[in-house]
Design an enzyme around this catalytic site. Structure first.
Site, mmCIF file in Angstrom:
data_model
loop_
_atom_site.group_PDB
_atom_site.id
_atom_site.type_symbol
_atom_site.label_atom_id
_atom_site.label_comp_id
_atom_site.label_asym_id
_atom_site.label_seq_id
_atom_site.Cartn_x
_atom_site.Cartn_y
_atom_site.Cartn_z
ATOM 1 N N HIS A 83 -11.113 13.875 -60.586
ATOM 2 C CA HIS A 83 -10.073 13.245 -59.863
ATOM 3 C C HIS A 83 -10.356 11.821 -59.557
ATOM 4 O O HIS A 83 -11.266 11.256 -59.553
ATOM 5 C CB HIS A 83 -9.611 13.986 -58.818
ATOM 6 C CG HIS A 83 -10.525 13.890 -57.637
ATOM 7 N ND1 HIS A 83 -10.643 14.859 -56.750
ATOM 8 C CD2 HIS A 83 -11.131 12.961 -57.236
ATOM 9 C CE1 HIS A 83 -11.481 14.586 -55.583
ATOM 10 N NE2 HIS A 83 -11.926 13.386 -55.948
ATOM 11 N N GLU A 120 -5.549 15.612 -58.461
ATOM 12 C CA GLU A 120 -6.476 16.714 -58.887
ATOM 13 C C GLU A 120 -6.070 17.029 -60.465
ATOM 14 O O GLU A 120 -4.935 16.490 -60.855
ATOM 15 C CB GLU A 120 -6.189 17.949 -58.177
ATOM 16 C CG GLU A 120 -6.477 17.808 -56.621
ATOM 17 C CD GLU A 120 -7.811 17.274 -56.278
ATOM 18 O OE1 GLU A 120 -8.760 17.029 -57.100
ATOM 19 O OE2 GLU A 120 -8.507 17.705 -54.963
ATOM 20 N N ASN A 137 -14.748 16.680 -60.251
ATOM 21 C CA ASN A 137 -13.658 17.594 -61.214
ATOM 22 C C ASN A 137 -12.766 16.375 -61.990
ATOM 23 O O ASN A 137 -11.795 17.119 -62.530
ATOM 24 C CB ASN A 137 -12.692 18.435 -60.320
ATOM 25 C CG ASN A 137 -12.089 17.602 -59.431
ATOM 26 O OD1 ASN A 137 -11.629 16.386 -59.105
ATOM 27 N ND2 ASN A 137 -11.031 18.454 -58.594
ATOM 28 N N ASP A 152 -5.577 6.863 -50.545
ATOM 29 C CA ASP A 152 -5.307 8.356 -50.039
ATOM 30 C C ASP A 152 -5.349 8.617 -48.508
ATOM 31 O O ASP A 152 -6.204 7.657 -48.182
ATOM 32 C CB ASP A 152 -5.682 9.264 -50.958
ATOM 33 C CG ASP A 152 -7.328 9.157 -51.450
ATOM 34 O OD1 ASP A 152 -7.985 8.432 -50.714
ATOM 35 O OD2 ASP A 152 -7.714 9.508 -52.388
HETATM 36 C C1 F6R Z 1 -11.303 8.725 -51.996
HETATM 37 C C2 F6R Z 1 -10.990 9.166 -53.386
HETATM 38 C C3 F6R Z 1 -11.616 10.328 -54.125
HETATM 39 C C4 F6R Z 1 -13.239 9.661 -54.034
HETATM 40 C C5 F6R Z 1 -13.894 10.956 -55.104
HETATM 41 C C6 F6R Z 1 -15.422 10.613 -55.165
HETATM 42 O O1 F6R Z 1 -10.431 7.766 -51.607
HETATM 43 O O2 F6R Z 1 -9.713 8.837 -53.722
HETATM 44 O O3 F6R Z 1 -11.176 10.362 -55.534
HETATM 45 O O4 F6R Z 1 -13.387 8.487 -54.726
HETATM 46 O O5 F6R Z 1 -13.410 12.067 -54.418
HETATM 47 O O6 F6R Z 1 -16.062 10.780 -53.731
HETATM 48 P P1 F6R Z 1 -17.370 10.472 -53.203
HETATM 49 O O7 F6R Z 1 -17.251 8.744 -53.630
HETATM 50 O O8 F6R Z 1 -17.580 10.720 -51.965
HETATM 51 O O9 F6R Z 1 -18.188 11.085 -54.228
#
Ligand code: F6R
Length: 259
Positions: A137, A142, A135, A66
């Site tokens: 995702h 989302e 959440n 992303d």
């Molecule tokens: C980032 C991504 C998100 C993160 C998720 C967890 O490229 O795709 O899905 O993996 O928000 O974030 P962290 O690892 O910072 O807790």
């Protein structure tokens, strides 16, 4: 779904690196799907250590999950910058083989379609590395994202913007939109490797692994993946009802299943 529970975040990093390194040894031109955020940082650091000695990563390709919309790729918090400084450079990947979905293109829809095409032309993703949002995702898909979605523009949930504010000077600096691989794109990967550590992930992890498959918890779609590895530490595993069974299954995993 294989759930592996290890003591702490460092164990997550080392075992994840074993899985990724084994793939690269078997397939030197492997195609990796690359998450950003905190969860895979230990994995990338461990892979960088191995790349400096025994692991040849020069033919590996990577596709980031992303990118924020509206950030210049040179911005230190753009995922283009993060992938370059945390993955491409330390792992010694060829920059020409690493792509991040562009968040600053004038025609985002077209650039999303081109990104999907580039994944197809690379032969698809062999192993998709994933983190888990509080959440539920994965990528920036989302809650209520379509299970069949492809790379596209999404509005970040307020909870995600709050979570990611730690990377920006002020909460309002977190972009409101992103481009993300879709859940359908992620599900096309041959193997997915979901990493989670710490108590903040326990609730989302329990819903993803043991809850109903529902768009309210996008990661729950991984229950339908033919080869999903969920590698978590004890704190993240705290809400799993069948934790003892997962430990038992991993401890008794036959040797032939380990490669
Ligand atoms: C980032 C991504 C998100 C993160 C998720 C967890 O490229 O795709 O899905 O993996 O928000 O974030 P962290 O690892 O910072 O807790």
């Amino acid at each position: 779904m294989e759930v592996i529970i290890v003591p702490g975040p460092n164990d997550v990093a080392v075992l994840a690196a074993d899985i990724v390194a084994r793939l690269i040894q078997q397939r030197p031109d492997a195609v990796l799907g690359l998450a950003t955020g905190s969860s895979p940082l230990g994995l990338y650091a461990e892979l960088a250590r191995r790349a400096a000695t025994t692991l040849d990563t020069t033919r590996v390709s990577g596709f980031a999950l992303d990118e924020y919309v509206g950030l210049d790729p040179a911005h230190p918090q753009s995922y283009a910058s993060v992938i370059r400084t945390q993955v491409t450079e330390p792992l010694g990947l060829d920059p020409a083989r690493v792509q991040v979905p562009p968040g600053d293109a004038t025609d985002l829809e077209r650039s999303c379609a081109e990104f999907e095409q580039a994944i197809r032309e690379a032969g698809g993703v062999d192993l998709q590395i994933l983190g888990l949002g509080g959440n539920g995702h994965i990528g920036f898909n989302e809650p209520t994202s379509s299970f069949s979605s492809r790379t596209r523009i999404k509005t970040l949930a307020p909870a995600t913007r709050r979570d990611n504010a730690r990377f920006f000077p002020a909460p309002d600096d977190v972009p409101t939109h992103c481009v993300t691989q879709g859940l359908g794109t992620i599900m096309d990967a041959t193997t997915v490797l979901l990493l989670a550590a710490g108590p903040a992930k326990a609730d989302a992890l329990a819903k993803a692994v043991e809850g109903p498959v529902a768009a309210l918890c996008p990661a729950s779609i991984l229950q339908h993946h033919r080869r999903a590895i969920v590698l978590v530490d004890e704190e993240a595993a705290a809400g799993l009802a069948l934790a003892d069974y997962y430990r038992y299954a991993y401890a008794n995993k036959p040797e032939w299943q380990r490669s």
